[in-house]
Design an enzyme around this catalytic site. Sequence first.
Site, PDB file in Angstrom:
ATOM      1  N   HIS A   1       0.580  -0.714  -0.006  1.00 39.73           N
ATOM      2  CA  HIS A   1      -0.103  -0.124  -0.062  1.00 39.73           C
ATOM      3  C   HIS A   1       0.410   1.580   0.046  1.00 39.73           C
ATOM      4  O   HIS A   1       0.404   2.386   0.282  1.00 39.73           O
ATOM      5  CB  HIS A   1      -0.981  -0.106   1.633  1.00 39.73           C
TER       6      HIS A   1
ATOM      7  N   HIS B   1      -7.097  -4.523  -1.428  1.00 40.44           N
ATOM      8  CA  HIS B   1      -6.608  -5.471  -1.123  1.00 40.44           C
ATOM      9  C   HIS B   1      -7.271  -6.203  -2.857  1.00 40.44           C
ATOM     10  O   HIS B   1      -7.278  -7.309  -2.890  1.00 40.44           O
ATOM     11  CB  HIS B   1      -6.371  -7.147  -0.138  1.00 40.44           C
TER      12      HIS B   1
END
Lengths: 330, 330
Positions: B56, B218
């Site tokens: 991320h 995700h």
Amino acid sequence: MRMLINVAESVVADALRGMAVAHPELTVDVENRVVVRRDAPVDGKVGLVSGGGSGHEPLHGGFVGPGMLSAACPGEVFTSPVPDQMVRAAAAVDSGAGVLFIVKNYTGDVLNFDMAAELAEDEGIRIAKVLVNDDVAVTDSLYTAGRRGTGATLFVEKIAGAAAEEGQPLERVEALARQVNENSRSFGVALSACSTPAKGSPTFDLPAGELELGVGIHGEPGRERRAMMTSREIADFSVNAILDDMNPRNPVLLLVNGMGATPLLELYGFNAEVQRVLTERGVAVARTLVGNYVTSLDMAGASVTLCQVDEELLRLYDAPVRTPGLRWGV
Amino acid sequence: MRMLINVAESVVADALRGMAVAHPELTVDVENRVVVRRDAPVDGKVGLVSGGGSGHEPLHGGFVGPGMLSAACPGEVFTSPVPDQMVRAAAAVDSGAGVLFIVKNYTGDVLNFDMAAELAEDEGIRIAKVLVNDDVAVTDSLYTAGRRGTGATLFVEKIAGAAAEEGQPLERVEALARQVNENSRSFGVALSACSTPAKGSPTFDLPAGELELGVGIHGEPGRERRAMMTSREIADFSVNAILDDMNPRNPVLLLVNGMGATPLLELYGFNAEVQRVLTERGVAVARTLVGNYVTSLDMAGASVTLCQVDEELLRLYDAPVRTPGLRWGV
């Protein structure tokens, strides 16, 4: 087509509208396609104008602001802006101290900036020009006679921008920009092609499992195509290609630049390998920048740029900058 | 596999080695996987620790530095870090003023930070925790009970980080972090799936020409899958989904966040559409941030986060910050 757009025809105008609302510190002329720092012209200050095809953001519009560019002219995607934009930008930023055009070496950009320089001089604006041609991969590629201009553009704009901000005269700002370009070399690698909005599909064919060594920032062909290599091998190849062409005795600025779709996680890992090679080759790194700065839309891959610096260039690099894409010290 | 890596197993360690050389202002413990600001612990200052799965970036390691996080713990890609990392980070940054854990609401992260809090308290460190759960798309998604934590994490870390930097006490920093989370809502859209290094292929199947509305960071499923929509339509859907769940009377901070592979050119265009909807709905925007801040590896797409702010939250948001991923005022 996996694009977050309305229609291909409005992509650049839409992006400029979005820049305008995101960055009140810039004046964005959507209709005429010119991005100018809001306080321009600044009394006694040399103006810095760059531009080129869109699709390489944050370059150039994201580098407009105190300490870097005075204005930028975005063209259509991967297409040179036109002289009218450049003349308009020069007129908006000229305080009487003159304007430096920073031009990446692509045939269209060179021709259009040359024409703009003549037109601006006719209007009484003193113009100097510097050509950025740092890419060691190939000469005389698609769109280019000579070497292509890529990552070094960031260093030229940053260092010349700092000098201009200090009030240095046009001749000196131009000489510094030229020196930065001469001190810089780049090499890029593509792991995937990019897709332009107009085409809607990859601009060239790069099968999964292959990579293009020495790719240009529009997906122009590089030196060779190979089966996929590791980050370690790509770093060896890229840095060695650069060091075959320069022999830095001073420390370097290092840009590990993402082409667009390669995650920052991978770019940092690649940086570790690039710096390993530099250490092995005895090259000291003064500053490192890792991220997406000179991109090629959604291309996966990365490029490496080295810029050899003396104390004065390093001081100017470290000087405060406040732009959407690069900011420190203020 | 179009990845710039050595082997999947070393991706996180390689990235940390690359962060260490790029950012001498951070202490990067590659072996134990903790990123700490170099001057920690700062006398009298509350420590801020966050962490989560890697993939991320720049979240969270890129948000370590003065004015934001004191330390970050990166897990494997899309996998929670372990309590040992969090305890080590807490010990490294605690000056005696206590430590705030900022936890995105994923089951693994919650469990591990809970365990770490107990262990750290056993070592005499005062711990407070705040859960970030801003994603309005779905409840009880893959990996999550309740709402997922996404873009608001940036605002929580920035605003709580500024308060801690000013020397505000743990209870106040915790209360501010909680307030920022409660004032924030997000909604994300995927135009492509992402590929994890371990799998080497897309984590879910999203055919070209379709998009996932309400996707998680995700690639968790969202609300619905539709045929491709325009930027304008996606902005309408996303902002309306958020405003169905909040009714801002004060101005908002706006984050138009790229998932990783969507070009900045497109993100700015999307920002124009997002702000059009906000204007239509009577929501004033105090500050705008456009770029890749809370990413999902090479996923194409974007998310929108709104955070309602009063004068105090806005002041803390504007306060100086110096991290690899967010920097202004210094």
